[in-house]
Write a protein that holds these residues in place. Structure first.
Motif, mmCIF file in Angstrom:
data_model
loop_
_atom_site.group_PDB
_atom_site.id
_atom_site.type_symbol
_atom_site.label_atom_id
_atom_site.label_comp_id
_atom_site.label_asym_id
_atom_site.label_seq_id
_atom_site.Cartn_x
_atom_site.Cartn_y
_atom_site.Cartn_z
ATOM 1 N N HIS A 1 0.826 -1.209 0.000
ATOM 2 C CA HIS A 1 0.000 0.000 0.000
ATOM 3 C C HIS A 1 0.857 1.254 0.000
ATOM 4 O O HIS A 1 0.586 2.215 -0.733
ATOM 5 C CB HIS A 1 -0.932 0.010 1.208
ATOM 6 N N LEU A 2 1.905 1.241 0.799
ATOM 7 C CA LEU A 2 2.792 2.409 0.839
ATOM 8 C C LEU A 2 3.385 2.666 -0.542
ATOM 9 O O LEU A 2 3.468 3.813 -0.992
ATOM 10 C CB LEU A 2 3.903 2.188 1.869
ATOM 11 N N PHE A 3 3.779 1.609 -1.228
ATOM 12 C CA PHE A 3 4.351 1.788 -2.565
ATOM 13 C C PHE A 3 3.310 2.321 -3.542
ATOM 14 O O PHE A 3 3.592 3.187 -4.359
ATOM 15 C CB PHE A 3 4.953 0.470 -3.072
ATOM 16 N N GLU B 1 1.540 6.869 -6.780
ATOM 17 C CA GLU B 1 0.470 7.723 -7.322
ATOM 18 C C GLU B 1 0.656 9.186 -6.934
ATOM 19 O O GLU B 1 0.330 10.083 -7.701
ATOM 20 C CB GLU B 1 -0.893 7.210 -6.837
ATOM 21 N N ARG B 2 1.163 9.402 -5.732
ATOM 22 C CA ARG B 2 1.398 10.807 -5.347
ATOM 23 C C ARG B 2 2.525 11.402 -6.178
ATOM 24 O O ARG B 2 2.467 12.568 -6.574
ATOM 25 C CB ARG B 2 1.736 10.890 -3.851
ATOM 26 N N LEU B 3 3.544 10.618 -6.454
ATOM 27 C CA LEU B 3 4.636 11.132 -7.279
ATOM 28 C C LEU B 3 4.177 11.331 -8.719
ATOM 29 O O LEU B 3 4.547 12.291 -9.382
ATOM 30 C CB LEU B 3 5.833 10.178 -7.231
ATOM 31 N N ARG B 4 3.338 10.432 -9.184
ATOM 32 C CA ARG B 4 2.838 10.567 -10.550
ATOM 33 C C ARG B 4 2.055 11.861 -10.714
ATOM 34 O O ARG B 4 2.109 12.518 -11.743
ATOM 35 C CB ARG B 4 1.960 9.360 -10.908
ATOM 36 N N ALA B 5 1.328 12.230 -9.650
ATOM 37 C CA ALA B 5 0.495 13.432 -9.726
ATOM 38 C C ALA B 5 1.327 14.698 -9.900
ATOM 39 O O ALA B 5 0.819 15.725 -10.335
ATOM 40 C CB ALA B 5 -0.374 13.552 -8.477
ATOM 41 N N GLN C 1 -8.392 11.261 -4.373
ATOM 42 C CA GLN C 1 -9.250 11.654 -5.494
ATOM 43 C C GLN C 1 -8.740 12.873 -6.249
ATOM 44 O O GLN C 1 -8.888 12.975 -7.455
ATOM 45 C CB GLN C 1 -10.638 11.948 -4.967
ATOM 46 N N LEU C 2 -8.152 13.788 -5.511
ATOM 47 C CA LEU C 2 -7.788 15.056 -6.138
ATOM 48 C C LEU C 2 -6.692 14.870 -7.145
ATOM 49 O O LEU C 2 -6.596 15.593 -8.119
ATOM 50 C CB LEU C 2 -7.346 16.003 -5.040
ATOM 51 N N TYR C 3 -5.865 13.922 -6.882
ATOM 52 C CA TYR C 3 -4.823 13.673 -7.848
ATOM 53 C C TYR C 3 -5.436 13.165 -9.144
ATOM 54 O O TYR C 3 -4.985 13.483 -10.215
ATOM 55 C CB TYR C 3 -3.822 12.655 -7.294
ATOM 56 N N ARG C 4 -6.484 12.385 -8.990
ATOM 57 C CA ARG C 4 -7.099 11.873 -10.211
ATOM 58 C C ARG C 4 -7.765 12.998 -10.976
ATOM 59 O O ARG C 4 -7.732 13.055 -12.186
ATOM 60 C CB ARG C 4 -8.092 10.767 -9.881
#
Lengths: 252, 252
Positions: free
Chosen positions: B163-165, B170-174, B243-246
DNA sequence: CGTAGGGTTGATTCTTGTCAAACTCTGTGG
DNA sequence: CCACAGAGTTTGACAAGAATCAACCCTACG
């Protein structure tokens, strides 16, 4: 409206809590009280007030009773991520995000006041101290959430449960809801297990351990802490993250 | 000022992240960029930027590098309660509370911009979209913190690390910091252990388990995720709390 | 009287932590 | 060039903590 004639003293925990975060002017207090009295609601225990994925369009402020925020995994595992006590609000500002990331359920019957987003925003726009107080509440919530992370990640079962009791007691004390060294603890062992990340069996044994050590007396939904310092010690409790509550006591 | 001539593109992650939360006007963006360029700072890895108990009087916005928020117990047990990635801020609004409830340390060398409280407040007062974006960032932080609670409380070791990965990726991708299915993972196993609430030995074995299952490739501080869906599956990952990243991706 | 929700217990298994040691890699100084 | 130190990673053996399973008890309540 069965609640329309309710005594205004039900609002006291809210005023007390917000005042602890920011001094409120008489006008701020009055306009908040007015808004709260308009939207009084009752709900029974064990009900979801709002569920993960729901959009939010109002703020709820708790006047009496306990609620919990929780999240679940697909397979049913549940984690209570925080409790919500009288005087606290469910998600002031949550409407800034599209949908809820978690659910909120009552654990006892609850009286709360619902304030619609537009009303709430104009209230805050008119009273800077109110706006700051509500934002501080949100900031304290993050601090509590961080403390829960170390609680779940690094404390062993006894410390974990002891810590939850310390925090609960101090948060309730800050809104005047403790009586000497006792407070209500109106939750099932299942709830406590879900809040501390333990199985219900292990939680039960942990409670017995705390009882045997004389650190807590817990029966009939009442918690008594004979020696708070001893319990804090067992919990490795350091209350700096609740600092605001202490400031509340100092200014009382 | 070795950084005074720095390329303005270092600010991109910040703009990208805030825009994902709230559309920013050209003026908002310009005044924020101007303020950020004034306060550029560098710091090496393994340094405490701010410690529990310190008062706060400025906002730091991370331009490059990783930091972590952590708390410790008296006996030295440590829990990383969150990472801070480029584009994110350390404690916007933290100055509303008297002192820090946790510490922030760099895990890599970091470039950040420091904006003094007064400056920051006048910036937000002048640009409503900026104010909302920063508040949304804080709200997302609570959501992440809640997800960490269920991660620590209810997921078993393999799920937890997976989960951490997922979240990190996803946070880095954003903020545009992944390359295909790889991203940097510039942390020691000790850091990962402290973030997931595991002992370092058990973390090491959990990594091996994930590697053996073909879910991750982790070497030389690079993480590659051959099949993100498979990893999410193993993690019981549900990204609604981010969600906001999406939304960011949708509007890009 | 029967039932359901909550609490408790014992036996057992599984997960995770602890301890100790070895190994790898890198940088440094002789 | 080599020896060495130190940080980070890996391994094995073992212990402790926590989960699971299966009962059983109690009490409130219809």
């Amino acid at each position: 409206m069965p609640l329309s004639t309710v005594d205004r003293s039900v609002l006291e925990p809210v005023i007390r809590r917000l005042s602890a975060l920011r001094p409120l002017s008489t006008e701020a207090r009055a306009s908040l009280e007015y808004a709260m009295l308009e939207g009084l609601q009752r709900v029974g225990s064990g009900e979801d007030l709002i569920s993960e994925g729901d959009p939010v369009d109002s703020v709820r402020v708790v006047l009496s009773g306990w609620l919990c925020r929780y999240k679940t995994l697909e397979d049913g595992r549940r984690q209570i991520v925080n409790f919500i006590f009288p005087g606290e609000s469910c998600d002031a500002h949550a409407f800034l995000l599209p949908v809820m990331d978690h659910s909120i359920a009552t654990v006892t019957p609850v009286i709360y006041s619902e304030i619609k987003r537009a009303r709430f925003e104009s209230l805050l726009a008119g009273e800077r101290s109110l706006a700051e107080a509500f934002w501080c509440e949100t900031l304290v919530n993050i601090a509590i959430q961080r403390e829960w992370a170390i609680n779940l990640g690094r404390r062993v079962a006894v410390e974990r449960v002891a810590h939850l009791f310390c925090e609960t007691f101090e948060r309730l004390r800050a809104v005047g809801m403790v009586d000497g060294n006792s407070c209500v603890m109106p939750v099932t062992q299942m709830d406590l297990a879900d809040a501390t990340g333990l199985s219900i069996v292990h939680l039960n044994r942990t409670l017995q351990e705390l009882r045997a050590a004389g650190l807590i007396i817990l029966r009939e939904r009442m918690l008594t802490i004979p020696d708070l310092d001893a319990l804090k010690n067992a919990a490795l409790y350091s209350p700096s993250y609740l600092q605001l509550y202490r400031r509340a006591e100092a200014t009382r």
